[in-house]
Design a protein around this motif. Structure first.
Motif, PDB file in Angstrom:
ATOM      1  N   VAL A  77       0.765  -1.118   0.075  1.00 35.22           N
ATOM      2  CA  VAL A  77       0.183   0.162   0.019  1.00 35.22           C
ATOM      3  C   VAL A  77       0.817   1.375  -0.182  1.00 35.22           C
ATOM      4  CG1 VAL A  77      -1.845   1.315   1.333  1.00 35.22           C
ATOM      5  CG2 VAL A  77      -1.929  -1.092   1.111  1.00 35.22           C
ATOM      6  N   VAL A  78       1.899   1.233   0.783  1.00 35.82           N
ATOM      7  CA  VAL A  78       2.837   2.497   1.056  1.00 35.82           C
ATOM      8  C   VAL A  78       3.658   2.697  -0.384  1.00 35.82           C
ATOM      9  CG1 VAL A  78       4.763   3.275   1.963  1.00 35.82           C
ATOM     10  CG2 VAL A  78       3.057   2.266   3.452  1.00 35.82           C
ATOM     11  N   ALA A  79       4.169   1.413  -0.928  1.00 33.54           N
ATOM     12  CA  ALA A  79       4.634   1.624  -2.185  1.00 33.54           C
ATOM     13  C   ALA A  79       3.806   2.110  -3.457  1.00 33.54           C
ATOM     14  CB  ALA A  79       5.212   0.174  -2.912  1.00 33.54           C
ATOM     15  N   GLU A  80       2.511   1.625  -3.594  1.00 31.68           N
ATOM     16  CA  GLU A  80       1.719   2.021  -4.343  1.00 31.68           C
ATOM     17  C   GLU A  80       1.191   3.615  -4.413  1.00 31.68           C
ATOM     18  OE1 GLU A  80      -1.060  -1.647  -5.427  1.00 31.68           O
ATOM     19  OE2 GLU A  80      -1.644  -0.712  -3.885  1.00 31.68           O
TER      20      GLU A  80
ATOM     21  N   GLY B  96      10.046  -3.140 -11.219  1.00 34.64           N
ATOM     22  CA  GLY B  96       9.302  -4.054 -10.332  1.00 34.64           C
ATOM     23  C   GLY B  96      10.071  -5.314  -9.576  1.00 34.64           C
ATOM     24  N   VAL B  97       9.403  -6.297  -9.067  1.00 35.33           N
ATOM     25  CA  VAL B  97       9.898  -7.056  -8.474  1.00 35.33           C
ATOM     26  C   VAL B  97       9.401  -8.652  -8.478  1.00 35.33           C
ATOM     27  CG1 VAL B  97       8.395  -6.944  -6.432  1.00 35.33           C
ATOM     28  CG2 VAL B  97      10.835  -7.736  -6.075  1.00 35.33           C
ATOM     29  N   GLY B  98      10.127  -9.579  -8.472  1.00 30.42           N
ATOM     30  CA  GLY B  98       9.431 -10.778  -8.404  1.00 30.42           C
ATOM     31  C   GLY B  98       9.070 -11.537  -7.049  1.00 30.42           C
ATOM     32  N   ILE B  99       7.720 -11.904  -7.126  1.00 24.76           N
ATOM     33  CA  ILE B  99       7.326 -12.559  -5.824  1.00 24.76           C
ATOM     34  C   ILE B  99       7.268 -14.055  -6.055  1.00 24.76           C
ATOM     35  CG2 ILE B  99       5.493 -12.375  -4.167  1.00 24.76           C
ATOM     36  CD1 ILE B  99       7.138 -10.197  -4.172  1.00 24.76           C
ATOM     37  N   ALA B 100       7.739 -14.802  -5.348  1.00 34.92           N
ATOM     38  CA  ALA B 100       7.656 -16.177  -5.526  1.00 34.92           C
ATOM     39  C   ALA B 100       6.467 -16.955  -4.554  1.00 34.92           C
ATOM     40  CB  ALA B 100       8.800 -17.151  -4.954  1.00 34.92           C
ATOM     41  N   VAL B 101       5.409 -17.413  -5.420  1.00 35.03           N
ATOM     42  CA  VAL B 101       4.194 -17.798  -4.551  1.00 35.03           C
ATOM     43  C   VAL B 101       3.868 -19.338  -5.316  1.00 35.03           C
ATOM     44  CG1 VAL B 101       1.778 -17.465  -4.186  1.00 35.03           C
ATOM     45  CG2 VAL B 101       3.437 -15.570  -4.440  1.00 35.03           C
TER      46      VAL B 101
ATOM     47  N   ARG C   2       4.503  -4.700  -9.454  1.00 34.52           N
ATOM     48  CA  ARG C   2       4.930  -3.350  -9.684  1.00 34.52           C
ATOM     49  C   ARG C   2       3.811  -2.587  -8.895  1.00 34.52           C
ATOM     50  NH1 ARG C   2       8.107  -2.580 -14.546  1.00 34.52           N
ATOM     51  NH2 ARG C   2       8.235  -4.088 -15.612  1.00 34.52           N
ATOM     52  N   ALA C   3       4.370  -1.624  -8.148  1.00 36.01           N
ATOM     53  CA  ALA C   3       3.730  -0.718  -7.330  1.00 36.01           C
ATOM     54  C   ALA C   3       2.802   0.230  -8.310  1.00 36.01           C
ATOM     55  CB  ALA C   3       4.370   0.285  -6.551  1.00 36.01           C
ATOM     56  N   THR C   4       3.359   0.540  -9.435  1.00 38.85           N
ATOM     57  CA  THR C   4       2.680   1.443 -10.558  1.00 38.85           C
ATOM     58  C   THR C   4       3.182   0.828 -12.151  1.00 38.85           C
ATOM     59  OG1 THR C   4       1.867   3.596 -11.160  1.00 38.85           O
ATOM     60  CG2 THR C   4       4.162   3.241 -10.878  1.00 38.85           C
ATOM     61  N   PRO C   5       2.229   0.815 -13.059  1.00 37.43           N
ATOM     62  CA  PRO C   5       2.607   0.125 -14.163  1.00 37.43           C
ATOM     63  C   PRO C   5       3.771   0.555 -14.961  1.00 37.43           C
ATOM     64  CG  PRO C   5       0.351   0.659 -14.071  1.00 37.43           C
ATOM     65  CD  PRO C   5       0.671   1.252 -12.919  1.00 37.43           C
ATOM     66  N   ALA C   6       3.965   1.857 -15.011  1.00 34.44           N
ATOM     67  CA  ALA C   6       5.277   2.359 -16.026  1.00 34.44           C
ATOM     68  C   ALA C   6       5.894   3.262 -15.263  1.00 34.44           C
ATOM     69  CB  ALA C   6       4.573   2.665 -17.154  1.00 34.44           C
TER      70      ALA C   6
END
Length: 350
Positions: free
Chosen positions: A90-93, A154-159, A167-171
Motif C-alpha cells: 500500500v505504501v509503495a503504491e 518491479g519485483v519478482g514474488i515467489a508464490v 509493480r507498485a505502478t505500471p510504468a
C-alpha cells in the motif's frame, strides 16, 4: 559543513487550534506550504499521527498529494509514514503514484513507531491486534519490500513455486527518495547498514542527536543509491520581530508538549491568550520542564534565530535544517490562516 547558511526545510503536523476546524487547519497548512515554496525552502514534510485533537496530519499520502498540487518547486514528503501501521505494498503504491504525478519532488520518510495510542493502533489494523510485535520486528524486511516494489523494474514474488511480477505502478520512470527516520539508535544502524539517508528526530527532545548521527556516519555502507551518508537536523522554531513576541507565540506549543510529557489530557492547540491564562496556574516544577524544552528550540527575534539555526547546523555537521514552525495564534486570527507560522518561515529565510 560549508561556511554558508544551511538550506531550510519544513516539518508540519497540521496543527488544529481551539478556534479551527480540520478544514481551517488544512487551509492554513496549504498556505504555509505555498509560503515555503515561494521562500526557497528545500522540502516540506508532513507527519503521521492519529486520534489527536491538536493534529490533523493523519494521512501523509493524502496531504502530500494536496500540498504538492498547491506548490510548484518544493519537495514534499512524509516525516514520516509509520510503516508498522500499513502493508508495504500500500505504501509503495501510494508513493509510486505520487512520484509519477510529481516527478522528482517526492520524499518517502519511513518510521517504526505507531504514532498513536494502543486503541487506535488496534483500529488501524482492522481490529486484528493493532501494531503487532511481528510488524515491528519485521520492520527491516518491510522497508526492503517497499523499496523493491517501487523499483521501476518491479519485483519478482515467489508464490507456490512460481515467480509473479509485482509493480507498485505500471510504468514508473523514477522513484521517490526514501529516508529512514528515528529517535533512537535503531534506525541509525539500519539506515547505515542499508546505505539509506537518515534523519534523527532532534525536535523530540534535543538529546542523543550527536551520538545517533555519529553511529550512522561511522557505520555507513555505500549503496547503489547513496555513496555517502546523508542527513539533516530537525528543530522546533518560533521566530517573531522580537524575543518577547516569540516567547508569547511559543507558549501554547510548549504547554502542549508539557501535557504530553506529564500525561495530561490533550486538547486542541491553545490560542496565546488561552495559554497565558493557563500559565498563571502552572506549578513551578512544570515551568522548569517548559523552560528546559524551550532551551532546545529556536525561539527569538530574526537575527538571533538565524544565528541559532546556523550554529546547530555547524554543531551537528549538516547543511540542511528542517524547522517545525510551531508559533501559535492570537484570539481573532482568521481560522484558515496561521500568520505567525508563516512569519517564522519568512524571518528565517530572510
Amino acid at each position: 559543513m560549508t561556511d554558508h547558511r544551511p538550506a531550510l526545510s519544513v516539518l508540519d503536523l497540521v496543527p488544529v487550534r481551539s478556534d479551527q476546524t480540520t478544514t481551517d487547519a488544512l487551509r492554513a497548512s496549504t498556505a504555509l506550504a505555498r509560503s515555503a515554496d515561494r521562500l526557497g525552502y528545500r522540502r516540506y514534510w508532513v507527519a503521521e499521527h492519529h486520534n489527536m485533537a491538536a493534529v490533523a496530519a493523519t494521512n501523509p499520502p493524502v496531504l502530500i498529494g494536496m500540498l504538492a498540487a498547491a506548490t510548484e518547486r518544493i519537495r514534499v514528503g512524509s516525516g514520516g509514514v509509520m510503516l508498522p501501521n500499513h502493508a508495504p505494498l500500500v505504501v509503495a503504491e501510494q508513493f509510486a503514484l505520487l512520484e509519477a504525478a510529481f516527478p522528482g519532488r517526492i520524499d518517502l520518510g519511513i518510521g517504526r513507531a505507531p504514532g498513536t495510542d494502543p486503541v487506535t493502533s488496534w483500529a488501524l489494523r482492522h481490529g486484528a491486534g493493532g501494531v503487532s510485535d511481528e510488524a515491528v520486528s519485521r520492520f527491516p524486511e518491510y522497508v526492503d519490500n517497499v523499496l523493491a516494489m517501487m523499483d521501476t523494474a518491479g519485483v519478482g514474488i515467489a508464490v507456490q513455486g512460481r515467480t509473479h511480477e509485482l509493480r507498485a505502478t505500471p510504468a514508473a520512470t523514477s522513484v521517490p527518495t526514501t529516508w529512514l527516520l528515528g529517535s533512537s539508535d535503531y534506525s541509525a544502524r539500519l539506515a547505515a547498514e542499508k546505505g539509506m539517508p537518515y534523519v534523527f528526530a532532534h525536535h523530540f527532545s534535543g538529546r542523543g542527536t550527536a551520538e545517533a548521527l555519529e553511529l550512522y556516519r561511522s557505520t555507513f555502507r555505500p549503496s547503489p543509491e547513496l555513496a555517502e551518508p546523508r542527513t539533516f537536523l530537525t528543530v522546533n522554531a518560533v521566530v517573531a520581530d522580537d524575543d518577547a513576541e516569540a516567547r508569547r507565540l511559543a507558549l501554547p506549543q510548549l504547554q502542549m508538549m508539557l501535557a504530553l510529557r506529564t500525561g495530561q489530557p490533550l486538547g486542541p492547540g491553545r490560542l496565546v491568550e488561552e495559554a497565558e491564562k493557563a500559565q498563571a496556574e502552572m506549578p513551578p516544577a512544570h515551568q522548569q520542564l517548559m523552560d528546559a524544552m524551550a532551551e532546545r528550540w529556536v525561539i527569538g527575534g530574526p537575527e538571533e534565530a538565524r544565528t541559532r539555526v546556523s550554529e546547530l547546523a555547524a554543531t551537528y555537521g549538516v547543511d540542511e535544517v528542517m524547522v517545525g514552525p510551531v508559533a501559535a495564534a492570537y484570539v481573532g486570527t482568521e481560522p484558515g490562516t496561521s500568520p505567525a507560522r508563516e512569519r517564522t518561515l519568512e524571518l528565517l529565510a530572510t
